[in-house]
Write a protein that holds these residues in place. Structure first.
Motif, PDB file in Angstrom:
ATOM      1  N   GLY A  50       0.924  -1.030  -0.118  1.00 48.75           N
ATOM      2  CA  GLY A  50       0.038   0.385  -0.159  1.00 48.75           C
ATOM      3  C   GLY A  50       0.467   1.938  -0.435  1.00 48.75           C
ATOM      4  N   VAL A  51       2.173   1.532   1.003  1.00 49.26           N
ATOM      5  CA  VAL A  51       2.320   2.419   0.738  1.00 49.26           C
ATOM      6  C   VAL A  51       3.807   2.544  -0.459  1.00 49.26           C
ATOM      7  N   THR A  52       4.099   1.388  -1.298  1.00 48.41           N
ATOM      8  CA  THR A  52       4.336   1.494  -2.172  1.00 48.41           C
ATOM      9  C   THR A  52       3.670   2.083  -3.209  1.00 48.41           C
ATOM     10  N   SER A  53       2.377   1.931  -3.270  1.00 40.42           N
ATOM     11  CA  SER A  53       1.330   2.712  -4.664  1.00 40.42           C
ATOM     12  C   SER A  53       1.041   3.974  -4.508  1.00 40.42           C
ATOM     13  N   VAL A  54       1.382   4.100  -3.147  1.00 44.71           N
ATOM     14  CA  VAL A  54       0.870   5.973  -2.734  1.00 44.71           C
ATOM     15  C   VAL A  54       3.028   6.239  -3.200  1.00 44.71           C
ATOM     16  N   LEU A  55       3.711   5.475  -3.201  1.00 42.49           N
ATOM     17  CA  LEU A  55       4.759   6.124  -3.403  1.00 42.49           C
ATOM     18  C   LEU A  55       4.652   7.235  -5.170  1.00 42.49           C
ATOM     19  N   VAL A  82       8.480   0.521  -8.259  1.00 38.29           N
ATOM     20  CA  VAL A  82       8.281  -0.427  -9.093  1.00 38.29           C
ATOM     21  C   VAL A  82       9.653  -1.334  -8.835  1.00 38.29           C
ATOM     22  N   PRO A  83      10.545  -1.585  -8.186  1.00 36.63           N
ATOM     23  CA  PRO A  83      12.059  -2.964  -7.379  1.00 36.63           C
ATOM     24  C   PRO A  83      11.108  -2.875  -5.638  1.00 36.63           C
ATOM     25  N   ILE A  84      10.715  -2.005  -5.326  1.00 38.18           N
ATOM     26  CA  ILE A  84       9.760  -2.490  -3.754  1.00 38.18           C
ATOM     27  C   ILE A  84       8.911  -3.726  -4.913  1.00 38.18           C
ATOM     28  N   PHE A  85       7.583  -3.429  -5.122  1.00 40.02           N
ATOM     29  CA  PHE A  85       6.536  -4.695  -6.094  1.00 40.02           C
ATOM     30  C   PHE A  85       7.385  -5.760  -6.400  1.00 40.02           C
ATOM     31  N   ILE A  99      -3.003  -2.029   4.752  1.00 36.34           N
ATOM     32  CA  ILE A  99      -3.877  -2.738   4.302  1.00 36.34           C
ATOM     33  C   ILE A  99      -4.435  -3.135   3.421  1.00 36.34           C
ATOM     34  N   TRP A 100      -5.675  -2.011   3.035  1.00 31.16           N
ATOM     35  CA  TRP A 100      -6.699  -1.736   2.273  1.00 31.16           C
ATOM     36  C   TRP A 100      -6.381  -0.755   1.637  1.00 31.16           C
ATOM     37  N   LEU A 101      -4.645  -0.220   0.887  1.00 39.05           N
ATOM     38  CA  LEU A 101      -4.147   0.138   0.357  1.00 39.05           C
ATOM     39  C   LEU A 101      -3.463  -0.379  -0.136  1.00 39.05           C
ATOM     40  N   HIS A 149      -5.694  -2.451  -3.155  1.00 38.33           N
ATOM     41  CA  HIS A 149      -5.783  -1.624  -4.234  1.00 38.33           C
ATOM     42  C   HIS A 149      -4.473  -1.291  -4.839  1.00 38.33           C
ATOM     43  N   SER A 150      -3.509  -1.722  -4.000  1.00 41.29           N
ATOM     44  CA  SER A 150      -2.611  -1.141  -5.162  1.00 41.29           C
ATOM     45  C   SER A 150      -2.787  -1.499  -6.568  1.00 41.29           C
ATOM     46  N   PHE A 151      -2.689  -2.371  -6.320  1.00 35.78           N
ATOM     47  CA  PHE A 151      -2.260  -3.381  -8.270  1.00 35.78           C
ATOM     48  C   PHE A 151      -3.889  -2.130  -9.237  1.00 35.78           C
TER      49      PHE A 151
END
Length: 475
Positions: free
Chosen positions: A18-23, A66-69, A338-340, A343-345
């Motif tokens: 979730g944090v990564t999607s925000v980044l 992307v590297p975190i993903f 966790i909610w974020l 929904h990250s993808f």
């Protein structure tokens, strides 16, 4: 009852996602509306802004999403098979889990990506990218598909639906460039798991470490972004279920949480702040360039990409810090994160189209006018196009707010309808291919010649034929 060390929750993985999607959306907003955040200062002699300073610049400068993903792909793809194979001692179930995961991975990535591409295609056919094509932001213009005829757009739709998975090129949604290497990376993990499933623990660890070293020594494009991160994720997935390792972490929580983890984050964060351009505009970035880039180093080998290598080093430090610190894991296990993460993808797939339309309309206007195209001056020399200028900071602020809200509302709707539909299709395919019903499973075995149906409809053992003293299988 407290959780045993080798049964520690991995909810933090979803929170990190979730944090990564925000980044990801943060860095794309900065690319669109304030590209100078990628530099250590606005000009060579300028004073750095707060968000251009080390550590604070990391969310805005990009290069880490992307590297975190990729790291999370390595961790998640490996975790369940490893849990089945070792803590539960069921190698057969682990191999079956690998087979099913390998089957599910392509449709679970390809189907949603195709839907997102089609939506962007429809938006392009309606001419909604006109303002994005004519604004003064080079990155937005590069991301937005050019306006062409409907027939040409249809041709591009079919072409780009293929090239997304062959050479990472997606004209309608360039953010999908990472989909192919992430898909290939997942299969890299599956192959490693299948190849090492019978090895002793120390030799499996050696394989993962050698893979990390190989990818970091390899100076080809994006090896540190995908290969090394995937191998690191698999390594930590192993260690997260290794009882002695978890016992050690539990017995040294204070030292690891308050000394080791912060030290790793401080060192990694400073190195990971290395700017994308104009590293000579600030003292701290000149220092990093001198000791890490000039002449090469362990962190940045010769002929590698400095900004990606430094970001990879930071991600590795951050991943190890999270692994060593239960307190950080608990922080990332917050239900909002966790909610974020859930929904990250969807955020990754929908945010680009919304940014290039609604957000750009607010800042630049919806019509894309007035605009002066390229041409010829009176003296015959080439004339550059005159790009549309933004309306001002208040409009950018409103655009960011509207874009963020609309992105997450769209991601919620995407998960409820689009992703769930893709999941049902994938589940249906899986049940057909693997034969989830008992009868289907038996029929599948018989079809392959591995089982023989007796007169009562049951499964009998394969016949054994004698050839002298040697047993041979049936033809």
């Amino acid at each position: 009852m407290s959780t045993r060390p080798n049964q520690r929750s991995i909810k933090w993985v979803e929170g990190l996602r979730g944090v990564t999607s925000v980044l990801v959306i943060t860095t794309h907003v900065s690319r669109a509306f304030d590209f100078a955040l990628f530099w250590p200062a606005d000009s060579e002699d300028g004073t750095p802004r707060l968000l251009q300073l080390p550590y604070l610049r990391i969310p805005w400068q990009g290069r880490i999403g992307v590297p975190i993903f990729a790291f999370l792909t390595g961790f998640v793809c490996a975790y369940k098979p490893l849990k089945l194979a070792y803590p539960q001692g069921n190698t057969a179930a682990a191999l079956k889990s690998i087979a099913r995961s390998a089957f599910r991975r392509p449709p679970r990535l390809v189907l949603p990506a195709l839907v997102a591409t089609f939506i962007s295609f429809a938006v392009s056919c309606l001419g909604a990218y006109k303002a994005a094509n004519r604004c003064n932001s080079f990155w937005v213009r590069f991301d937005a598909p050019d306006h062409v005829s409907f027939r040409e757009n249809v041709r591009r739709l079919f072409t780009t639906s293929l090239t997304t998975w062959t050479n990472t090129e997606n004209i309608f949604d360039r953010h999908q460039w990472a989909m192919r290497p992430l898909l290939i990376g997942a299969f890299q993990v599956y192959i490693v798991l299948a190849a090492t499933i019978g090895m002793r623990f120390q030799y499996r660890m050696l394989v993962h470490l050698l893979l990390i070293m190989y990818w970091l020594m390899n100076v080809n494009a994006l090896t540190e972004t995908f290969g090394a991160m995937l191998a690191l994720g698999t390594l930590l997935a192993e260690l997260s279920q290794h009882r002695p390792t978890q016992n050690f972490i539990s017995s040294h929580q204070r030292l690891l949480t308050f000394v080791v983890a912060p030290l790793l984050l401080l060192i990694g964060g400073f190195i990971g702040s290395y700017p994308m351009e104009h590293e000579d505009w600030s003292t701290w970035s000149r220092f990093l360039h001198k000791y890490l880039v000039d002449g090469g180093s362990i962190v940045v080998p010769r002929d590698s990409e400095p900004h990606r290598r430094t970001s990879a080093f930071f991600i590795m430090c951050a991943a190890v810090s999270l692994f060593l610190s239960p307190a950080l894991q608990s922080l990332l296990s917050h239900r909002l994160l966790i909610w974020l993460g859930h929904h990250s993808f969807a955020v990754y797939l929908v945010h680009g189209t919304i940014l290039r339309t609604v957000a750009i309309w607010i800042v630049y206007g919806i019509t894309g006018e007035p605009w002066e195209p390229a041409g010829k001056n009176e003296d015959g020399t080439d004339r550059e196009p005159v790009w549309i200028l933004p309306r001002g900071r208040p409009y950018k602020t409103v655009a960011v707010l509207v874009f963020t809200v609309l992105t997450y509302v769209s991601a919620w709707a995407w998960m409820r309808w689009v992703d769930s539909a893709c999941a049902r299709v994938t589940q249906w395919l899986e049940s057909k291919v693997f034969g989830d019903e008992e009868g289907e499973a038996n029929g599948s075995l018989a079809e392959k010649g591995y089982a023989h149906v007796n007169g009562n409809g049951g499964i009998s053992r394969p016949q054994i034929y004698q050839d002298g003293d040697r047993k041979v299988p049936p033809p």
